[in-house]
Design an enzyme around this catalytic site. Structure first.
Site, PDB file in Angstrom:
ATOM      1  N   LYS A  36       0.807  -1.135   0.020  1.00  0.00           N
ATOM      2  CA  LYS A  36      -0.237  -0.032  -0.126  1.00  0.00           C
ATOM      3  C   LYS A  36       0.806   1.167   0.164  1.00  0.00           C
ATOM      4  O   LYS A  36       0.363   2.270  -0.642  1.00  0.00           O
ATOM      5  CB  LYS A  36      -1.156  -0.087   1.185  1.00  0.00           C
ATOM      6  N   THR A  37       1.999   1.264   0.721  1.00  0.00           N
ATOM      7  CA  THR A  37       2.785   2.564   0.798  1.00  0.00           C
ATOM      8  C   THR A  37       3.211   2.868  -0.728  1.00  0.00           C
ATOM      9  O   THR A  37       3.657   3.614  -1.048  1.00  0.00           O
ATOM     10  CB  THR A  37       4.066   2.145   1.790  1.00  0.00           C
ATOM     11  N   ASP A 226      -4.102   7.392   4.529  1.00  0.00           N
ATOM     12  CA  ASP A 226      -3.434   6.276   4.847  1.00  0.00           C
ATOM     13  C   ASP A 226      -4.007   5.651   6.073  1.00  0.00           C
ATOM     14  O   ASP A 226      -4.732   6.356   6.866  1.00  0.00           O
ATOM     15  CB  ASP A 226      -2.028   6.073   5.100  1.00  0.00           C
ATOM     16  N   GLU A 227      -4.212   4.262   6.425  1.00  0.00           N
ATOM     17  CA  GLU A 227      -4.738   3.567   7.323  1.00  0.00           C
ATOM     18  C   GLU A 227      -6.103   4.388   7.702  1.00  0.00           C
ATOM     19  O   GLU A 227      -6.503   4.563   8.878  1.00  0.00           O
ATOM     20  CB  GLU A 227      -3.767   3.868   8.587  1.00  0.00           C
ATOM     21  N   GLN A 257      -7.466  -4.882   9.593  1.00  0.00           N
ATOM     22  CA  GLN A 257      -6.517  -4.275  10.620  1.00  0.00           C
ATOM     23  C   GLN A 257      -6.832  -3.148  11.462  1.00  0.00           C
ATOM     24  O   GLN A 257      -6.128  -2.230  11.868  1.00  0.00           O
ATOM     25  CB  GLN A 257      -5.190  -4.010   9.876  1.00  0.00           C
ATOM     26  N   ARG A 612       2.850  -9.887  10.693  1.00  0.00           N
ATOM     27  CA  ARG A 612       3.876  -9.151  10.746  1.00  0.00           C
ATOM     28  C   ARG A 612       5.474 -10.004  10.327  1.00  0.00           C
ATOM     29  O   ARG A 612       6.440  -9.459  10.070  1.00  0.00           O
ATOM     30  CB  ARG A 612       4.388  -8.587  12.127  1.00  0.00           C
TER      31      ARG A 612
END
Length: 765
Positions: A36-37, A226-227, A257, A612
């Site tokens: 996504k980044t 973002d997020e 998330q 992670r």
């Protein structure tokens, strides 16, 4: 090659679609590890590279300073690669930093003065206690933290006291409203804003001044968030305000998330995006590039049990990798030994300690893990514990700096009026406080008033006058020196370090070291910010730092943190400890008392922790765990049970000896347990394995300590002790016996000191 072709040549089809969709509302559902980044930065570079808008016409908001800095760095590199120079600052920041930039320009429109002070959580609590004292509210009957929580929650919902008085549907009791109202008055008098104010006051500013809002709507022609699943109500309102004119809003997130409802995050913001913008384009990023296939499959199976989610399925083309290793240990001490020993064995074959992370559900779980890592001399960093800027001596010096820039900051002034000790006692402070409240002036101004009106005797008046002269000297000098030079002046004028040196204790030396580290931080800040390295900028950035911003990969050490802090990070090797019902998922009452919404958030937390890991994931649990002094036995976490058995490797260190020992003390085991005695067949027909057979020799931790103690004068390796000078630690080794018994103790600062037992003055913990 065109700009678009250049920027999208290494993207997969869905990433490419997201980068090329520039106008109108866009929802990018980005699964864990799906890049996504990469998509956000390439999309922003595409807007600038094609000349669709100027760099300063894009607002990009994310949730940590570290993420913002990383995105900014990537975008500069992307634009440099395609020959597009950027000479203007980019608007890439957290919500709070963005709002600070707005308020720094316009806070006077809200009847505040420039510059203002930002109160952290402890400052806010101190202000609430002051308000409660003024209102004669008993802090035993009404805990200050309860008021703090309710006030913060109200602000996250976008509700000021006047909104509540005017018939808001939000339920708030009358006493909280009274405290909230007075708190706001005191904050304005102190010319200070708390964290929640930064967002609420910006929202109010735009609401009160439509012309100003229109100016910023025209400035930010494109907005990216973002997020988005982590946004709360006030953040949602701010985004809606800024995007309502052009609707060029791109939000990126993953409802799977969303793990921060306890701090106001509203998952419905992302779930309802298509209702807010019916013509929105939706792009799903479902290919994971981070983790092995087995980890991705396991996490996908777990999260599929949730109902509050969009229709998407994470997949990967990576190699299968190792199975998820589920390890059963007898208790939390054995669990910690297993984790530490596993890390040690991989470290011995060349793995960097930076490749390891240990996640837990609550901070309290870190203690036994720290002890075992110290026993094996394995360096570690603890994220989310006592942060550097929360240490008393650091907060003292920061308070001096805050006072220099805003003398109306009552919390800062009262903190340091007698630090170092200058004979100004509690009674004097309370009397000055009364003058401040009665005259409706700042505490600092009340000191001058007390001096002028000779409220105190000559001795006390002289002490107050000397403090005032010190403070006024610092205030007058703050703009005449570089920040690092001014910090040195503060240390010199206050004699803070000189006073610590006179104490001549280990604790005082550690505090001096922390003040030296603060100096290092300021010097580094000056190097990075150049001409912008002002006192106000430093205080702002220091206050807004998050837990994740503490992660320093330059130190070779195992990283330890709660599952909540782990989001956005990744490691080759991950241990998730304490995978038991009641602990994870966290259930305050019985198993039937957890609400479905809460259970789904706990499952999302498991999904975050699992994803992670890049190479290998361990999930550990204990048969017995001590909770609030009581030994409890809880079943294995349901989240492990939701992983397909073919993806798991289950091993157990609970031997027949250990089981019988347990049974004799706690009653017969459940015969239906999927774990039998060591070496027996488990529920799907495979033999249990034990990679660490030496663990089988350990009896219950308490029994182990007692057995060793009998031959070592009452002391045993691993026993927790406290020394009157060096503090708490654990016994690292013993040698000799009787009057010649010597004990080596590993203390919390990772130093080992040897004592003769009979003279050591050690207290057993």
């Amino acid at each position: 090659m065109t700009v678009v072709e250049n920027l999208t040549r290494n993207l997969n089809p869905t990433q490419k679609k997201a980068v090329e969709t520039l106008d109108g509302p866009l929802l990018i559902l980005a699964g864990a590890g799906s890049g996504k980044t990469r998509v956000l930065t390439h999309r922003m570079a595409n807007l600038i590279g094609q000349g669709i808008c100027a760099p300063e016409e894009i607002l990009c908001v994310t949730f940590t300073n570290k993420a913002a800095q990383e995105m900014e760095h990537r975008i500069y590199n992307l634009l440099s690669d395609i020959g597009v120079p950027v000479t203007r600052d980019l608007w890439i920041s957290t919500f709070h930093s963005f709002c600070v930039r707005i308020l720094r320009r316009h806070v006077d429109m809200l009847d505040y003065k420039k510059p203002f002070t930002i109160y952290d959580s402890s400052d806010q609590l101190a202000q609430i206690k002051k308000v409660m004292q003024a209102l004669n509210i008993n802090d035993k009957m009404f805990p200050p933290k309860s008021f703090q929580h309710r006030i913060s929650n109200s602000k996250m919902l976008g509700l000021a006291p006047e909104n509540m008085r005017n018939g808001s549907k939000t339920v708030i009791d009358q006493k909280t409203l009274e405290v909230y109202t007075r708190y706001e008055e005191e904050m304005k008098r102190a010319n200070a804003l708390d964290f929640d104010d930064l967002l609420l006051k910006t929202h109010e500013l735009f609401k009160m001044y439509p012309g100003l809002l229109e100016e910023y709507q025209k400035t930010f022609r494109y907005i990216m968030v973002d997020e988005y699943q982590d946004t709360n109500r006030i953040q949602y309102l701010l985004v809606q305000q800024l995007a309502s004119a052009h609707k060029n809003l791109c939000v990126v997130g993953d409802e799977d998330q969303s793990i921060y409802s306890w701090r106001g995050a509203d998952i419905s913001n992302i779930l309802d995006f298509e209702k807010d913008f019916p013509n929105a384009t939706v792009v799903k990023l479902e290919e994971n590039y981070r983790s092995s296939a087995n980890i991705v499959k396991a996490a996908t199976k777990v999260i599929a049990n949730n109902t509050e989610r969009k229709d998407k399925t994470l997949f990967t083309n990576n190699e299968p990798g190792e199975l998820i290793h589920v390890r059963e240990e007898r208790n939390e001490y054995d669990e910690a030994r297993y984790v530490a020993k596993s890390i040690e064995e991989l470290m011995n074959v060349g793995e960097s300690l930076n490749n390891f992370a240990i996640f837990y559900r609550t901070n309290a779980q870190s203690r036994v893990l720290e002890e075992q890592l110290r026993t094996l001399m394995i360096p570690y960093r603890l994220i989310g514990g006592i942060r550097f800027y929360e240490r008393a001596e650091v907060k003292d010096l920061i308070a001096y700096l805050r006072m220099a820039i805003n003398f109306k900051d009552d919390i800062a002034v009262k903190r340091i009026i007698n630090v170092p000790a200058r004979g100004i006692g509690k009674t004097t402070v309370e009397q000055v406080d009364e003058i401040s409240a009665r005259e409706k002036i700042s505490f600092f101004e009340a000191i001058q008033k007390a001096i002028d009106t000779k409220v105190f005797n000559a001795g006390t008046t002289g002490k107050l006058r000397r403090f005032l002269e010190l403070a006024e000297g610092l205030i007058s000098q703050k703009d005449s020196f570089k920040l690092s030079e001014f910090y040195s002046i503060v240390l010199d004028r206050t004699e803070y370090v000189t006073t610590l040196k006179k104490e001549d204790t280990t604790e005082a030396e550690a505090r001096i070291n922390n003040l030296e580290e603060l100096d290092n931080a300021i010097v580094q800040f000056e190097k990075e910010r150049g001409d912008e390295a002002t006192l106000s900028n430093y205080l702002e950035e220091m206050t807004l730092a998050s837990d994740q911003d503490q992660v320093d990969q330059n130190i070779n050490a195992v990283t330890m943190m709660t599952l909540h802090i782990s989001k956005g990070l990744e490691y080759p090797y991950v241990f998730i400890v304490g995978c038991e019902e009641s602990l994870f998922p966290s259930i305050r009452g019985g198993a039937d008392e957890i609400e479905n919404h809460d259970l789904e958030e706990e499952r999302r937390l498991a999904y975050v922790g699992m994803t992670r890991a890049r190479k290998k994931l361990w999930m550990t649990h204990a048969k017995i765990r001590r909770v609030w002094g009581q030994e409890q036995m809880n079943p294995i976490s349901r989240f492990i049970s939701e992983i397909p058995k073919e993806l798991l490797q289950k091993t157990s260190a609970v031997t027949a000896f250990g089981v019988n020992n347990f049974a004799s003390r706690y009653g017969q085991r459940n015969n239906d347990s999927e774990y039998g005695s060591f070496g027996q067949t488990n529920s799907w027909g495979s033999k249990k394995q034990s990679s660490y057979d030496d663990h089988q020799s350990f009896p219950d931790y308490d029994e182990y300590s007692q057995a060793a103690s009998s031959s070592s004068g009452g002391y045993a390796k691993g026993m927790k002790v406290r020394h009157p000078t060096f503090g708490a630690g654990s016994i690292f080794a013993t040698e000799g016996s009787g009057d010649n018994l010597k004990i080596s103790v590993l203390f919390q600062d990772n130093t080992i000191k040897k004592f003769v037992a009979k003279y050591a003055r050690l207290e057993r913990l």
